[in-house]
Each structure stands twice: as C-alpha cells, then as structure tokens.
Design a protein around this motif. Structure first.
Motif, PDB file in Angstrom:
ATOM      1  N   ARG A   1       0.836  -1.197   0.000  1.00 59.17           N
ATOM      2  CA  ARG A   1       0.000   0.000   0.000  1.00 59.17           C
ATOM      3  C   ARG A   1       0.875   1.252   0.000  1.00 59.17           C
ATOM      4  O   ARG A   1       0.568   2.239  -0.662  1.00 59.17           O
TER       5      ARG A   1
ATOM      6  N   ILE B   1       2.974   6.073  -2.872  1.00 60.64           N
ATOM      7  CA  ILE B   1       4.088   6.833  -3.429  1.00 60.64           C
ATOM      8  C   ILE B   1       3.948   6.944  -4.946  1.00 60.64           C
ATOM      9  O   ILE B   1       4.133   8.014  -5.528  1.00 60.64           O
ATOM     10  N   ASP B   2       3.588   5.842  -5.602  1.00 63.20           N
ATOM     11  CA  ASP B   2       3.456   5.861  -7.052  1.00 63.20           C
ATOM     12  C   ASP B   2       2.316   6.760  -7.504  1.00 63.20           C
ATOM     13  O   ASP B   2       2.370   7.348  -8.589  1.00 63.20           O
ATOM     14  N   SER B   3       1.278   6.869  -6.685  1.00 66.07           N
ATOM     15  CA  SER B   3       0.099   7.650  -7.072  1.00 66.07           C
ATOM     16  C   SER B   3       0.261   9.126  -6.746  1.00 66.07           C
ATOM     17  O   SER B   3      -0.071   9.988  -7.564  1.00 66.07           O
ATOM     18  N   TYR B   4       0.733   9.409  -5.551  1.00 65.67           N
ATOM     19  CA  TYR B   4       0.704  10.789  -5.054  1.00 65.67           C
ATOM     20  C   TYR B   4       2.076  11.436  -4.967  1.00 65.67           C
ATOM     21  O   TYR B   4       2.171  12.641  -4.746  1.00 65.67           O
ATOM     22  N   GLY B   5       3.138  10.645  -5.127  1.00 70.25           N
ATOM     23  CA  GLY B   5       4.470  11.226  -5.119  1.00 70.25           C
ATOM     24  C   GLY B   5       5.218  11.022  -3.820  1.00 70.25           C
ATOM     25  O   GLY B   5       4.747  10.361  -2.904  1.00 70.25           O
ATOM     26  N   ALA B   6       6.382  11.614  -3.752  1.00 67.07           N
ATOM     27  CA  ALA B   6       7.274  11.435  -2.604  1.00 67.07           C
ATOM     28  C   ALA B   6       6.948  12.383  -1.454  1.00 67.07           C
ATOM     29  O   ALA B   6       7.406  12.168  -0.331  1.00 67.07           O
ATOM     30  N   ASP B   7       6.205  13.408  -1.712  1.00 64.36           N
ATOM     31  CA  ASP B   7       5.876  14.409  -0.684  1.00 64.36           C
ATOM     32  C   ASP B   7       4.689  13.922   0.138  1.00 64.36           C
ATOM     33  O   ASP B   7       3.563  13.843  -0.358  1.00 64.36           O
TER      34      ASP B   7
ATOM     35  N   ARG C   1       1.097  15.297   0.278  1.00 61.51           N
ATOM     36  CA  ARG C   1       0.113  15.009  -0.772  1.00 61.51           C
ATOM     37  C   ARG C   1      -0.499  13.617  -0.614  1.00 61.51           C
ATOM     38  O   ARG C   1      -1.352  13.244  -1.417  1.00 61.51           O
TER      39      ARG C   1
ATOM     40  N   LEU D   1      11.471   6.335  -2.860  1.00 63.21           N
ATOM     41  CA  LEU D   1      11.025   7.714  -3.055  1.00 63.21           C
ATOM     42  C   LEU D   1      11.648   8.391  -4.271  1.00 63.21           C
ATOM     43  O   LEU D   1      11.051   9.298  -4.849  1.00 63.21           O
ATOM     44  N   ALA D   2      12.844   7.983  -4.631  1.00 66.17           N
ATOM     45  CA  ALA D   2      13.599   8.721  -5.652  1.00 66.17           C
ATOM     46  C   ALA D   2      12.860   8.899  -6.975  1.00 66.17           C
ATOM     47  O   ALA D   2      12.769  10.022  -7.489  1.00 66.17           O
ATOM     48  N   PRO D   3      12.320   7.837  -7.591  1.00 69.83           N
ATOM     49  CA  PRO D   3      11.638   8.032  -8.881  1.00 69.83           C
ATOM     50  C   PRO D   3      10.461   8.990  -8.773  1.00 69.83           C
ATOM     51  O   PRO D   3      10.244   9.829  -9.653  1.00 69.83           O
ATOM     52  N   ALA D   4       9.704   8.842  -7.680  1.00 64.76           N
ATOM     53  CA  ALA D   4       8.548   9.726  -7.503  1.00 64.76           C
ATOM     54  C   ALA D   4       9.001  11.155  -7.274  1.00 64.76           C
ATOM     55  O   ALA D   4       8.374  12.105  -7.733  1.00 64.76           O
ATOM     56  N   GLY D   5      10.107  11.307  -6.567  1.00 59.40           N
ATOM     57  CA  GLY D   5      10.618  12.640  -6.294  1.00 59.40           C
ATOM     58  C   GLY D   5      11.010  13.382  -7.557  1.00 59.40           C
ATOM     59  O   GLY D   5      10.834  14.608  -7.655  1.00 59.40           O
TER      60      GLY D   5
END
Lengths: 218, 142
Positions: B5, B10-16, B19, B42-46
């Motif tokens: 989950r 992270i994939d949907s809403y990002g590293a922050d 959000r 986190l890196a790819p989403a960031g």
C-alpha cells in the motif's frame, strides 16, 4: 449607464449592491440565490472561480483561447442550470470542476486530438555545450510532456497535484473510485517520467530538487 | 498499511507526504521508516514531483484578456435578452415608454399583416421592422 429593460417582466437586478453579503456567503448559499435570479450572487461566484477554472482549463487543454471559451460556456451553464441545484447534494466547486472537465474533454474529442501510449517523437532540441537545456526550453519541454499524457491521466494529475484536491474529490469529479483514480495517477506519473527522460531533461537536477521537498517529512 | 500500500501511495501521489491521503499519512510514514530501501522507493517519484512543481510554477499566472471577466459577469443580462419574445435594440432600451410602445406596435403590425389579404407588408409591419432594426446582443465574453 443606461438602464436595461426587460419586456417579459423580469425584475431589473440591482447593480453593485449586496457585495458585502456576497463575500461572506458560501458558494452553495450563493448558488441558491442564483437559482432565485440573484445576478449579484452569480457575479460573486464568477469573481471567485473564473480565474482558477481558466487556469485549470488552460493546463488541461494546453491552449489559453480554448480554455477561455470553455470557462465562458461553463458559467453560462452556472447561470442557466441554477434552478436544478439541490442544496446538500454536492459542493459547488466540485460540480463546477466537473462541468469544466467534461467541457474540456468534449472539446478535445471534437478536435480529434489523439493521445497514445506510443513513445515520444525525437525532438530537434539539442542540449547545450555543458549538456544542460536552457531554463525556458526545459519549461516548454515540461509543458509538452504534460500535454502528451492520455487525457484521463492528465486530468487526474492536474486535479490532485495542481488543483490540490483530495483524492475523494478528484475521484468524484472524474466519476471514478479512489482506486481507479490512483491507477490513473500511477500510470500518468510513470508515463511522465518516461517522457521527461525521452526529452533529455537532466534527471539529476529534478532528483536533487525533489530531495529538498521530501526531506521535511523524514 | 503495508509495504504494498505504501508503494501504491508513493506511485500515485508522489514522494511528498503532504500530498498523501490524509487518513493514511501517519501510517504510511511509519511504514516508510521501516523500509530499508526507503530512499530508493522515493527517488523516482521525487523526480516527477520536482518536474510537476516546476510546471505548476510556470503555469501559475494566466493573464486573462480585457473584457473576459466583464463578459462572464454579464451572462445574466445576455440570457435574459435572448429569452425575450421581442428583442429591444440597444438605442431603444433607455426609453422605457417607447420600448413598450414599439413592442405593442410590432405586435399589432404582425396581427394586421396576418389578417389582411395582401402580398405587400402593411404599414404597421414596416414600422415594426424599422423600429426592430438589427439585433445587437453581445455574446458571452465579447
């Protein structure tokens, strides 16, 4: 200024009055007044929402002129459909987002703008001598990448990231479950990452900037 | 909350985390702290977050053309004009008495014209047409 007359017996509206009352009222309260023919309440809603909706539509369509036409049509519907508004059923802002989103989607379909998952075309933009694109070129490349996303992926990202709506509200606007919304967001973000890499945008720069953002939450 | 989950969030809403869905944020942060590869998650989403943040800033200001807001505000007037059975030319709108007289004359002219067996427009209809003139309703946004 000449007064305007209505031959069908419409009550002439009061110009410039009720501003204080309008500023304190919620959107929903204002819209109930619009249902009763309150033009001042309508104009308060215009002042509150037209600018943000124009910006949202522009990001969604990628074209300022089209965005303005969409917003004009949306607010024409705001006025004409006020009589059907049912208090407590939905937030006005959610409903307005839904109207603008659907108008944008209809406009895209009308002009047969196709979005596919095919790899992006090679661009002619060559990096500078130090391997870095100029800032303006990067900004333009970013906008191009966003516009290359599938419409529903782009809409999901705009609603959640740019408009900063909750996942529930974004899902409601798009007529989806939260799970379906998250699937669109995931695929859209993955696609965007691929497009950015394909445009030669320096991934290191973006990653370093992002570290400053999420360090606050470690 | 579990790793699967967390990755979806992270994939949907990002590293922050700001959000992330509010109801799951605390649990997701706790789960993230237990991941040995948290940075890698986190890196790819960031990287995408940074691009979107940049794009949001670049498109934040949208200058609206002169008259755009005024056009939107005038929608109630435009709609009411279109609903009227008889459209009153702008030059006549400042004269309430003449407006009513003109409407009555146009209606009378129409009635007379439809009753009299003649191939030519009656005087009353001609007067009505002359008073009617050209519609000058403005479109929304113009």
């Amino acid at each position: 200024m000449a007064r305007l007359m209505y031959l069908k017996g419409d009550m002439p509206y009061a110009q410039g009055s009720g501003a204080a009352r309008g500023e304190e009222a919620t959107d929903e309260a204002l819209y109930e007044r619009v249902a009763g023919g309150d033009a001042q309440a309508y104009r308060t809603l215009v002042d509150r929402h037209a600018g943000p909706q124009a910006r949202y539509a522009r990001r969604l369509l990628g074209n300022a002129d089209d965005a303005q036409e969409v917003v004009q049509e949306a607010f024409l519907r705001v006025w004409r459909e006020a009589g059907r508004w049912q208090a407590g059923q939905a937030r006005f802002s959610t409903w307005l987002y839904k109207v603008v989103t659907n108008l944008c989607i209809d406009r895209k379909r009308r002009w047969r703008v196709l979005f596919t998952d095919a790899p992006p075309e090679e661009t002619d933009d060559a990096p500078g001598a130090d391997g870095q694109m100029m800032a303006a070129e990067q900004a333009a490349a970013l906008q191009d990448c966003l516009q290359e996303l599938a419409p529903r992926q782009k809409t999901a990202i705009l609603l959640c990231y740019f408009e900063e709506l909750s996942n529930r509200e974004a899902a409601e606007i798009m007529g989806l479950t939260v799970e379906a919304l998250e699937s669109l967001l995931t695929r859209g973000r993955q696609r965007l990452r691929g497009l950015l890499a394909g445009r030669g945008i320096d991934k290191t720069d973006w990653y370093n900037e992002s570290q400053e953002t999420h360090h606050h939450y470690r | 909350m579990n790793r699967k989950r967390l990755i979806t969030i992270i994939d949907s809403y990002g590293a922050d985390a700001a959000r992330w869905p509010e109801a799951e944020r605390a649990a997701a942060l706790a789960e993230l702290s237990r991941q040995p590869d948290a940075e890698a998650l986190l890196a790819p989403a960031g990287s995408v977050d940074a691009a979107l943040t940049r794009l949001k800033a670049e498109t934040a200001d949208m200058a609206l053309p002169p008259g755009f807001m005024a056009g939107l505000r005038s929608v109630p007037v435009t709609v009411r004009q279109r609903r009227g059975w008889i459209e009153v030319p702008d030059w006549l709108k400042a004269w309430p008495q003449l407006s009513s007289l003109a409407a009555a004359m146009m209606l009378a002219g129409f009635v007379v014209g439809t009753v009299l067996p003649t191939e030519q427009p009656t005087v009353e209809i001609e007067m009505g047409l002359a008073l009617y003139g050209t519609s000058s309703n403005s479109e929304v946004g113009s």
